[in-house]
Design a protein around this motif. Structure first.
Motif, PDB file in Angstrom:
ATOM      1  N   GLN A  57       2.404   5.185  -0.697  1.00  0.00           N
ATOM      2  CA  GLN A  57       3.154   3.983  -1.047  1.00  0.00           C
ATOM      3  C   GLN A  57       2.240   2.942  -1.683  1.00  0.00           C
ATOM      4  O   GLN A  57       2.555   2.363  -2.718  1.00  0.00           O
ATOM      5  CB  GLN A  57       3.800   3.400   0.219  1.00  0.00           C
ATOM      6  CG  GLN A  57       4.594   2.127   0.015  1.00  0.00           C
ATOM      7  CD  GLN A  57       6.049   2.412  -0.235  1.00  0.00           C
ATOM      8  OE1 GLN A  57       6.421   3.561  -0.450  1.00  0.00           O
ATOM      9  NE2 GLN A  57       6.873   1.407  -0.205  1.00  0.00           N
ATOM     10  N   LYS A  58       1.100   2.708  -1.059  1.00  0.00           N
ATOM     11  CA  LYS A  58       0.165   1.703  -1.562  1.00  0.00           C
ATOM     12  C   LYS A  58      -0.336   2.061  -2.948  1.00  0.00           C
ATOM     13  O   LYS A  58      -0.507   1.191  -3.825  1.00  0.00           O
ATOM     14  CB  LYS A  58      -1.006   1.558  -0.589  1.00  0.00           C
ATOM     15  CG  LYS A  58      -1.997   0.480  -0.975  1.00  0.00           C
ATOM     16  CD  LYS A  58      -3.106   0.362   0.067  1.00  0.00           C
ATOM     17  CE  LYS A  58      -4.097  -0.725  -0.321  1.00  0.00           C
ATOM     18  NZ  LYS A  58      -5.185  -0.851   0.704  1.00  0.00           N
ATOM     19  N   ALA A  59      -0.588   3.354  -3.192  1.00  0.00           N
ATOM     20  CA  ALA A  59      -1.102   3.788  -4.489  1.00  0.00           C
ATOM     21  C   ALA A  59      -0.081   3.606  -5.602  1.00  0.00           C
ATOM     22  O   ALA A  59      -0.447   3.373  -6.767  1.00  0.00           O
ATOM     23  CB  ALA A  59      -1.528   5.255  -4.409  1.00  0.00           C
TER      24      ALA A  59
ATOM     25  N   ALA B  48       8.912   8.250   0.147  1.00  0.00           N
ATOM     26  CA  ALA B  48       7.865   7.755  -0.741  1.00  0.00           C
ATOM     27  C   ALA B  48       7.891   8.488  -2.076  1.00  0.00           C
ATOM     28  O   ALA B  48       7.709   7.882  -3.145  1.00  0.00           O
ATOM     29  CB  ALA B  48       6.496   7.906  -0.072  1.00  0.00           C
ATOM     30  N   GLY B  49       8.123   9.803  -2.040  1.00  0.00           N
ATOM     31  CA  GLY B  49       8.212  10.564  -3.288  1.00  0.00           C
ATOM     32  C   GLY B  49       9.390  10.148  -4.143  1.00  0.00           C
ATOM     33  O   GLY B  49       9.262   9.962  -5.360  1.00  0.00           O
ATOM     34  N   VAL B  50      10.551   9.983  -3.513  1.00  0.00           N
ATOM     35  CA  VAL B  50      11.738   9.545  -4.252  1.00  0.00           C
ATOM     36  C   VAL B  50      11.522   8.139  -4.800  1.00  0.00           C
ATOM     37  O   VAL B  50      11.865   7.835  -5.949  1.00  0.00           O
ATOM     38  CB  VAL B  50      12.980   9.589  -3.347  1.00  0.00           C
ATOM     39  CG1 VAL B  50      14.197   9.003  -4.064  1.00  0.00           C
ATOM     40  CG2 VAL B  50      13.274  11.021  -2.922  1.00  0.00           C
ATOM     41  N   MET B  51      10.960   7.277  -3.972  1.00  0.00           N
ATOM     42  CA  MET B  51      10.690   5.910  -4.402  1.00  0.00           C
ATOM     43  C   MET B  51       9.837   5.887  -5.658  1.00  0.00           C
ATOM     44  O   MET B  51      10.109   5.153  -6.616  1.00  0.00           O
ATOM     45  CB  MET B  51       9.990   5.153  -3.275  1.00  0.00           C
ATOM     46  CG  MET B  51       9.567   3.721  -3.598  1.00  0.00           C
ATOM     47  SD  MET B  51       7.996   3.567  -4.493  1.00  0.00           S
ATOM     48  CE  MET B  51       6.865   4.162  -3.247  1.00  0.00           C
TER      49      MET B  51
ATOM     50  N   ASP C  42      11.004   1.537   0.411  1.00  0.00           N
ATOM     51  CA  ASP C  42      11.194   0.303  -0.357  1.00  0.00           C
ATOM     52  C   ASP C  42      10.148   0.201  -1.463  1.00  0.00           C
ATOM     53  O   ASP C  42       9.014   0.664  -1.307  1.00  0.00           O
ATOM     54  CB  ASP C  42      11.057  -0.922   0.556  1.00  0.00           C
ATOM     55  CG  ASP C  42      12.208  -1.045   1.543  1.00  0.00           C
ATOM     56  OD1 ASP C  42      12.934  -0.049   1.732  1.00  0.00           O
ATOM     57  OD2 ASP C  42      12.374  -2.122   2.129  1.00  0.00           O
ATOM     58  N   TRP C  43      10.536  -0.422  -2.576  1.00  0.00           N
ATOM     59  CA  TRP C  43       9.570  -0.636  -3.651  1.00  0.00           C
ATOM     60  C   TRP C  43       9.833  -1.964  -4.337  1.00  0.00           C
ATOM     61  O   TRP C  43      10.892  -2.579  -4.181  1.00  0.00           O
ATOM     62  CB  TRP C  43       9.611   0.510  -4.654  1.00  0.00           C
ATOM     63  CG  TRP C  43      10.609   0.366  -5.770  1.00  0.00           C
ATOM     64  CD1 TRP C  43      10.444  -0.319  -6.946  1.00  0.00           C
ATOM     65  CD2 TRP C  43      11.917   0.951  -5.845  1.00  0.00           C
ATOM     66  NE1 TRP C  43      11.560  -0.196  -7.739  1.00  0.00           N
ATOM     67  CE2 TRP C  43      12.475   0.578  -7.091  1.00  0.00           C
ATOM     68  CE3 TRP C  43      12.662   1.759  -4.983  1.00  0.00           C
ATOM     69  CZ2 TRP C  43      13.748   0.973  -7.486  1.00  0.00           C
ATOM     70  CZ3 TRP C  43      13.929   2.152  -5.382  1.00  0.00           C
ATOM     71  CH2 TRP C  43      14.456   1.762  -6.606  1.00  0.00           C
TER      72      TRP C  43
ATOM     73  N   THR D  76      10.291 -10.847 -18.857  1.00  0.00           N
ATOM     74  CA  THR D  76       9.666 -10.079 -17.781  1.00  0.00           C
ATOM     75  C   THR D  76      10.777  -9.516 -16.909  1.00  0.00           C
ATOM     76  O   THR D  76      11.726 -10.235 -16.570  1.00  0.00           O
ATOM     77  CB  THR D  76       8.736 -10.954 -16.922  1.00  0.00           C
ATOM     78  OG1 THR D  76       7.693 -11.479 -17.750  1.00  0.00           O
ATOM     79  CG2 THR D  76       8.124 -10.158 -15.788  1.00  0.00           C
ATOM     80  N   ALA D  77      10.672  -8.243 -16.565  1.00  0.00           N
ATOM     81  CA  ALA D  77      11.653  -7.617 -15.672  1.00  0.00           C
ATOM     82  C   ALA D  77      11.028  -7.453 -14.290  1.00  0.00           C
ATOM     83  O   ALA D  77       9.911  -6.936 -14.165  1.00  0.00           O
ATOM     84  CB  ALA D  77      12.088  -6.261 -16.209  1.00  0.00           C
ATOM     85  N   VAL D  78      11.713  -7.930 -13.265  1.00  0.00           N
ATOM     86  CA  VAL D  78      11.270  -7.732 -11.886  1.00  0.00           C
ATOM     87  C   VAL D  78      12.379  -7.005 -11.137  1.00  0.00           C
ATOM     88  O   VAL D  78      13.567  -7.186 -11.429  1.00  0.00           O
ATOM     89  CB  VAL D  78      10.937  -9.071 -11.187  1.00  0.00           C
ATOM     90  CG1 VAL D  78       9.726  -9.715 -11.839  1.00  0.00           C
ATOM     91  CG2 VAL D  78      12.111 -10.024 -11.221  1.00  0.00           C
ATOM     92  N   ALA D  79      11.977  -6.181 -10.176  1.00  0.00           N
ATOM     93  CA  ALA D  79      12.973  -5.376  -9.462  1.00  0.00           C
ATOM     94  C   ALA D  79      12.477  -5.035  -8.066  1.00  0.00           C
ATOM     95  O   ALA D  79      11.267  -4.989  -7.806  1.00  0.00           O
ATOM     96  CB  ALA D  79      13.273  -4.091 -10.235  1.00  0.00           C
ATOM     97  N   VAL D  80      13.421  -4.809  -7.174  1.00  0.00           N
ATOM     98  CA  VAL D  80      13.144  -4.236  -5.859  1.00  0.00           C
ATOM     99  C   VAL D  80      14.182  -3.152  -5.601  1.00  0.00           C
ATOM    100  O   VAL D  80      15.275  -3.168  -6.192  1.00  0.00           O
ATOM    101  CB  VAL D  80      13.192  -5.284  -4.721  1.00  0.00           C
ATOM    102  CG1 VAL D  80      12.058  -6.282  -4.850  1.00  0.00           C
ATOM    103  CG2 VAL D  80      14.536  -5.985  -4.679  1.00  0.00           C
ATOM    104  N   GLY D  81      13.844  -2.213  -4.734  1.00  0.00           N
ATOM    105  CA  GLY D  81      14.790  -1.154  -4.404  1.00  0.00           C
ATOM    106  C   GLY D  81      14.524  -0.592  -3.027  1.00  0.00           C
ATOM    107  O   GLY D  81      13.458  -0.814  -2.433  1.00  0.00           O
ATOM    108  N   ASP D  82      15.488   0.168  -2.527  1.00  0.00           N
ATOM    109  CA  ASP D  82      15.421   0.705  -1.171  1.00  0.00           C
ATOM    110  C   ASP D  82      16.042   2.098  -1.173  1.00  0.00           C
ATOM    111  O   ASP D  82      17.248   2.255  -1.400  1.00  0.00           O
ATOM    112  CB  ASP D  82      16.168  -0.217  -0.208  1.00  0.00           C
ATOM    113  CG  ASP D  82      15.993   0.196   1.249  1.00  0.00           C
ATOM    114  OD1 ASP D  82      15.368   1.235   1.505  1.00  0.00           O
ATOM    115  OD2 ASP D  82      16.509  -0.518   2.128  1.00  0.00           O
TER     116      ASP D  82
END
Length: 410
Positions: free
Chosen positions: A183-185, A242-245, A214-215, A227-233
């Motif tokens: 996730q951190k990477a 983590a792979g799907v994210m 979450d990302w 600028t585009a900003v986004a979050v997702g779950d």
């Protein structure tokens, strides 16, 4: 149609099993009638008293350590917030009519945490079943000494449970560590957006595996002045999430470079999510910041609305373009988007549900908590505000779901 009004106190007292409620300090708060009958005690002898004061270990038999084991189990439940089903325990009970005369008793206990709205353990539900007759009958059936039968059984069961729990703990710890490194990477670090500062935060759930779904993302579009900003779950947790994210985050980042706006970017992402195992029902929020026109264009796919704090401290939730999660529709349809103006000194906040959702409370309560924190901390420095929001909104017991957060000064 409204259901019947339930008298939970009456249900508690009528429950056929022996049940007690204890405070986190292990003081009896309440017991039901079956508990009184099983223990041979009155309410006055139990309520308001410490566990060991009511049921001390038999001082004449050092092998009767059941109450000490129960004490350790209850403390684990308070510390971890997780239920604990114990192996059969022997803790003798002093005859209430004959002081210092102890009755040999065997019990099968289950201890469960009771949480408040913030997730803090406020009570312990202790359910116990007496199995004395079963243990004694088993000893007679085999023609062996009851203590030897019980000792062998308890030892075997305890070793088996200990080995299983240790294997599970190590496996969970390894998966959690690998997932968090992955996730951190994949998530970018905080960095300025042109002349504007931004901060990002990711906090995993406390002591749990429901992490790494979450990302967040920040995509510079300098040729467009945006600028585009986004979050997702992502639904799910651990390495799979983590792979799907990572796949969905990369796809949305690419879509933002060619899409006319956030709605079209989420449409493309929704189509892509159908081809990714585990991508369905993912939620996401996307905001395009137009620096030239001082406007936000936004769209939400089943996600909580971004928050816009104005310089005067008032907070508006961008909730006029909300649609179902990714891949939720049977047929493709255009997603809505809306527009909101901003002025210099405003702050945009995107977040995932771990920041505001709590058990047994409506989501509006969490959103009000977020708005109050934003209004209280009037700093325009994203790093300071990000830390303040986490300090205000993370409950004392820690997060039960991972949390992603973006703070952008406008």
């Amino acid at each position: 149609m409204n259901g019947p009004v339930i008298d939970y106190q009456a249900v508690f007292q009528a429950f056929p099993g022996a049940v007690a409620l204890l405070t986190p300090d292990l003081v009896y708060a309440d017991v039901n009638e079956a508990f009184l009958l099983t223990s041979g005690r009155t309410r006055d002898q139990i309520i308001g008293r410490f566990l060991f004061d009511v049921f001390p270990d038999n001082p004449h038999d050092p092998t009767a350590t059941g109450v000490r084991n129960l004490y350790a189990s209850l403390q684990r439940v308070v510390a971890t917030g997780e239920p604990d089903t114990m192996a059969v325990q022997r803790y003798d009970v002093e005859d209430p009519d004959r002081p210092d005369v102890w009755q040999e008793r065997y019990w099968s206990p289950v201890n469960v945490p009771v949480r408040d709205r913030d997730g803090t353990v406020v009570l312990l539900l202790h359910r116990v079943e007496e199995v004395t007759q079963l243990i004694k009958a088993r000893g007679r059936h085999h023609g062996e000494d009851r203590a030897q039968v019980l000792e062998a059984e308890l030892y075997t069961r305890a070793r088996e449970l200990q080995e299983v729990n240790e294997r599970l703990r190590k496996a969970h710890a390894r998966e959690r560590e690998v997932a968090l490194h992955l996730q951190k990477a994949m998530l970018p670090a905080s960095r300025p957006i042109g002349h504007h500062n931004a901060a990002v935060r990711y906090r995993p759930a406390q002591g749990a595996l429901n992490v790494c779904g979450d990302w967040y993302d920040i995509v510079d579009l300098p040729e467009q002045g945006r600028t585009a900003v986004a979050v997702g779950d992502v639904v799910g947790h651990g390495l799979a999430a983590a792979g799907v994210m990572g796949q969905l985050r990369s796809a949305l980042s690419a879509a933002c470079h060619v899409a006319e706006g956030p709605a079209q970017a989420l449409e493309v992402l929704g189509l892509y999510a159908r081809a990714v195992a585990g991508g369905e029902s993912t939620t996401a929020a996307s905001v395009f910041i137009d620096w030239k026109s001082s406007a936000l264009t936004y769209s939400c796919a089943g996600h909580l609305p971004p928050a816009l704090r104005h310089p005067d401290g008032t907070v508006a939730f961008l909730d006029q373009a909300t649609d179902p999660p990714l891949g939720a529709r049977l047929e493709h349809a255009a997603r809505p988007q809306a527009r909101a103006a901003f002025v210099d000194g405003s702050v945009l906040v995107l977040y995932t549900d771990g920041l505001v959702e709590r058990r047994r409370e409506g989501i509006d309560v969490g959103l009000e908590r977020l708005a109050a924190s934003l209004a209280r901390h009037r700093t325009s420095d994203p790093d300071e505000l990000g830390d303040a929001l986490l300090a205000d909104l993370i409950p004392p017991a820690g997060l039960t779901d991972d949390t992603a957060l973006i703070v952008v000064s406008l």
